[in-house]
Design a protein around this motif. Structure first.
Motif, mmCIF file in Angstrom:
data_model
loop_
_atom_site.group_PDB
_atom_site.id
_atom_site.type_symbol
_atom_site.label_atom_id
_atom_site.label_comp_id
_atom_site.label_asym_id
_atom_site.label_seq_id
_atom_site.Cartn_x
_atom_site.Cartn_y
_atom_site.Cartn_z
ATOM 1 N N UNK A 87 48.077 47.744 -25.051
ATOM 2 C CA UNK A 87 48.406 46.200 -25.047
ATOM 3 C C UNK A 87 49.169 46.105 -23.750
ATOM 4 N N UNK A 88 48.660 44.631 -23.589
ATOM 5 C CA UNK A 88 49.362 44.232 -22.381
ATOM 6 C C UNK A 88 49.971 42.776 -22.875
ATOM 7 N N UNK A 89 51.275 42.972 -22.705
ATOM 8 C CA UNK A 89 52.399 41.925 -23.278
ATOM 9 C C UNK A 89 52.383 40.717 -22.114
ATOM 10 N N UNK B 142 44.113 45.388 -25.178
ATOM 11 C CA UNK B 142 44.408 43.962 -26.030
ATOM 12 C C UNK B 142 45.509 43.365 -25.326
ATOM 13 N N UNK B 143 45.559 42.074 -25.611
ATOM 14 C CA UNK B 143 46.759 41.233 -25.298
ATOM 15 C C UNK B 143 47.535 40.929 -26.401
ATOM 16 N N UNK C 239 47.381 33.061 -13.549
ATOM 17 C CA UNK C 239 47.046 34.451 -12.723
ATOM 18 C C UNK C 239 47.193 35.519 -13.544
ATOM 19 N N UNK C 240 48.035 35.585 -14.406
ATOM 20 C CA UNK C 240 48.171 36.608 -15.398
ATOM 21 C C UNK C 240 46.922 36.841 -16.088
ATOM 22 N N UNK C 241 46.422 35.551 -16.594
ATOM 23 C CA UNK C 241 45.348 35.509 -17.213
ATOM 24 C C UNK C 241 43.909 36.211 -16.610
ATOM 25 N N UNK C 242 43.707 35.713 -15.186
ATOM 26 C CA UNK C 242 42.620 36.378 -14.422
ATOM 27 C C UNK C 242 42.870 37.868 -14.002
ATOM 28 N N UNK C 243 44.002 38.295 -13.851
ATOM 29 C CA UNK C 243 44.353 39.676 -13.385
ATOM 30 C C UNK C 243 44.364 40.634 -14.611
ATOM 31 N N UNK C 244 44.735 40.033 -15.865
ATOM 32 C CA UNK C 244 44.384 40.669 -17.402
ATOM 33 C C UNK C 244 42.920 40.874 -17.538
ATOM 34 N N UNK D 167 51.695 53.590 -34.108
ATOM 35 C CA UNK D 167 51.076 55.066 -33.886
ATOM 36 C C UNK D 167 49.434 54.720 -33.310
ATOM 37 N N UNK D 168 48.982 53.468 -33.540
ATOM 38 C CA UNK D 168 47.691 53.220 -33.058
ATOM 39 C C UNK D 168 47.785 52.786 -31.731
ATOM 40 N N UNK D 169 48.860 52.497 -30.953
ATOM 41 C CA UNK D 169 48.948 52.230 -29.714
ATOM 42 C C UNK D 169 49.484 53.074 -28.896
ATOM 43 N N UNK D 170 48.745 53.263 -27.762
ATOM 44 C CA UNK D 170 48.961 54.505 -26.940
ATOM 45 C C UNK D 170 49.553 54.029 -25.712
ATOM 46 N N UNK D 171 49.358 52.828 -25.206
ATOM 47 C CA UNK D 171 50.021 52.445 -23.904
ATOM 48 C C UNK D 171 50.433 50.921 -23.927
ATOM 49 N N UNK D 172 51.388 50.595 -23.109
ATOM 50 C CA UNK D 172 51.904 49.293 -23.287
ATOM 51 C C UNK D 172 52.079 48.868 -21.686
ATOM 52 N N UNK D 173 52.074 47.564 -21.644
ATOM 53 C CA UNK D 173 52.714 47.087 -20.198
ATOM 54 C C UNK D 173 53.030 45.619 -20.222
ATOM 55 N N UNK D 174 53.907 45.267 -19.440
ATOM 56 C CA UNK D 174 54.560 43.791 -19.500
ATOM 57 C C UNK D 174 53.922 43.404 -18.292
ATOM 58 N N UNK D 175 53.225 42.114 -18.561
ATOM 59 C CA UNK D 175 52.549 41.554 -17.339
ATOM 60 C C UNK D 175 53.550 40.800 -16.579
ATOM 61 N N UNK D 176 53.560 40.737 -15.220
ATOM 62 C CA UNK D 176 54.317 40.101 -14.468
ATOM 63 C C UNK D 176 53.651 38.980 -13.664
ATOM 64 N N UNK D 177 54.155 37.673 -13.214
ATOM 65 C CA UNK D 177 55.683 37.438 -13.354
ATOM 66 C C UNK D 177 55.825 37.260 -14.818
ATOM 67 N N UNK D 178 57.249 37.360 -15.076
ATOM 68 C CA UNK D 178 57.621 37.073 -16.579
ATOM 69 C C UNK D 178 58.648 35.767 -16.344
ATOM 70 N N UNK D 179 58.599 34.759 -17.285
ATOM 71 C CA UNK D 179 59.491 33.661 -17.029
ATOM 72 C C UNK D 179 61.044 33.983 -16.806
ATOM 73 N N UNK D 180 61.610 32.919 -16.128
ATOM 74 C CA UNK D 180 62.919 32.988 -15.749
ATOM 75 C C UNK D 180 63.757 33.200 -17.095
#
Ligand SMILES: NC(=O)c1ccc[n+]([C@@H]2O[C@H](COP(=O)([O-])OP(=O)(O)OC[C@H]3O[C@@H](n4cnc5c(N)ncnc54)[C@H](OP(=O)(O)O)[C@@H]3O)[C@@H](O)[C@H]2O)c1
Length: 288
Positions: free
Chosen positions: A37-39, A66-67, A46-51, A90-103
């Motif tokens: 899951x990508x938060x 998933x997003x 840009x997050x959308x296109x990289x994602x 338990x169904x989610x094996x990996x998580x990332x947080x998309x950069x940049x994040x808001x101030x």
């Protein structure tokens, strides 16, 4: 000398095929595929296109990607609650947080809240600590890509003089530990390497030069030692054209191996994220 190109697009295809076969094997053994899951906080274009490019890479390999979209005004506590929820799923094996994040969002605190066994970018202190100890299978994606391209040269790194230009948490610093693990002698240059000619003289003496500055063509081809390996991590948009941090043509005339930009480190980076997603799945499923 005219350098051999270390082709990131070709390596990315080869690694993708290997990872696809591995996911198929894991699916046959467990009935499941890795799920990550990508938060994404806010609707950053840009997050959308990289994602999207990550999602494409995941789908090709067979990973469920998933997003989770959070509103731009989400509080740090709401973000941490979401991370806790995903840590416990338990169904989610990996998580990332998309950069940049808001101030107002403390990115590093949020990444540190990820369960280390789900931190697929390897940027939490747990995984960075293991990297420091030489004991993590979860290596930050861009440094992992740079190391994979270095390995593609077939040159034994042990005993070589390596210069890393840039010391960011995401690229330069992890590379130092990865190069040390391979028994290179490592020098790190940064904006404090400002005494006249010092950056140049470090680069001139290096067998391996890895550059992650974000400054177009800053490293001059004439500085590159004959027969060196040059890995250019930089991505710069100069009048609509993507270029690296190294003066490519002049460097390629002297180096033995060089990565192009585009087509070098970039294409391998997304595949390395998928490699980490598979690794976290295997750890959680208790499967080698
Ligand atoms: N290909 C990929 O997948 C990928 C992934 C991530 C990043 N990148 C690219 O890689 C580049 C670097 O990214 P980053 O996130 O590491 O950037 P960053 O956080 O801005 O770090 C840049 C580094 O370069 C150093 N630097 C700046 N000017 C310098 C100078 N004149 N002499 C020596 N060192 C100097 C800085 O030193 P200080 O620490 O002293 O400020 C810093 O350590 C960017 O172009 C980025 O787009 C590519």
């Amino acid at each position: 000398m005219s350098a051999t190109i270390l082709d990131g697009r070709a390596l990315s295809k080869e690694l993708t095929a290997q990872l696809k076969a591995e996911v198929a094997r894991l699916k046959a053994a467990t009935g499941k595929v890795p799920r990550c899951v990508n938060i994404v906080i806010g609707q950053d274009a840009s997050a959308a296109s990289y994602g999207k490019s990550q999602k494409r890479a995941a789908e090709e390999i067979g990973i469920d990607y998933q997003f989770t979209y959070l509103a731009h005004h989400v509080s740090q506590k709401e973000l941490l609650d979401q991370i806790k929820f995903l840590n416990e799923d338990p169904e989610v094996n990996g998580v990332m947080i998309h950069k940049p994040v808001p101030e107002g969002i403390d990115f590093q605190q949020a990444v540190n809240a990820l369960a280390p066994e789900k931190d697929i970018e390897g940027m939490g202190t747990g995984n960075l600590g293991r990297l420091f100890l030489g004991k993590t299978p979860i290596i930050p994606c861009t440094p992992a890509s740079a190391m994979a391209l270095l390995a593609l040269s077939g040159v034994d790194i042990a005993g070589k003089d390596a210069v890393v230009v840039g010391r960011s948490e995401i690229v330069g610093k992890p590379l130092v530990f990865l190069l040390l693990e391979k028994n290179a002698t490592v020098t790190v240059c940064h904006s404090g390497t400002h005494r006249a000619g010092r950056l140049e003289s470090h680069v001139r003496s290096a067998d391996i030069v890895i550059v992650a500055m974000g400054k177009p063509a800053f490293i001059k081809g004439a500085w590159v030692k004959e027969g060196a390996i040059v890995i250019d991590v930089g991505i710069n948009n100069v009048n609509g054209k993507i270029t690296g941090d190294v003066e490519f043509d002049a460097a390629a005339a002297r180096a033995a191996f060089i990565t192009p930009v585009p087509g070098g480190v970039g294409p391998v980076t997304a595949v390395m994220l998928m490699k980490n997603a598979i690794e976290t799945f295997k750890q959680q499923a208790g499967r080698p």
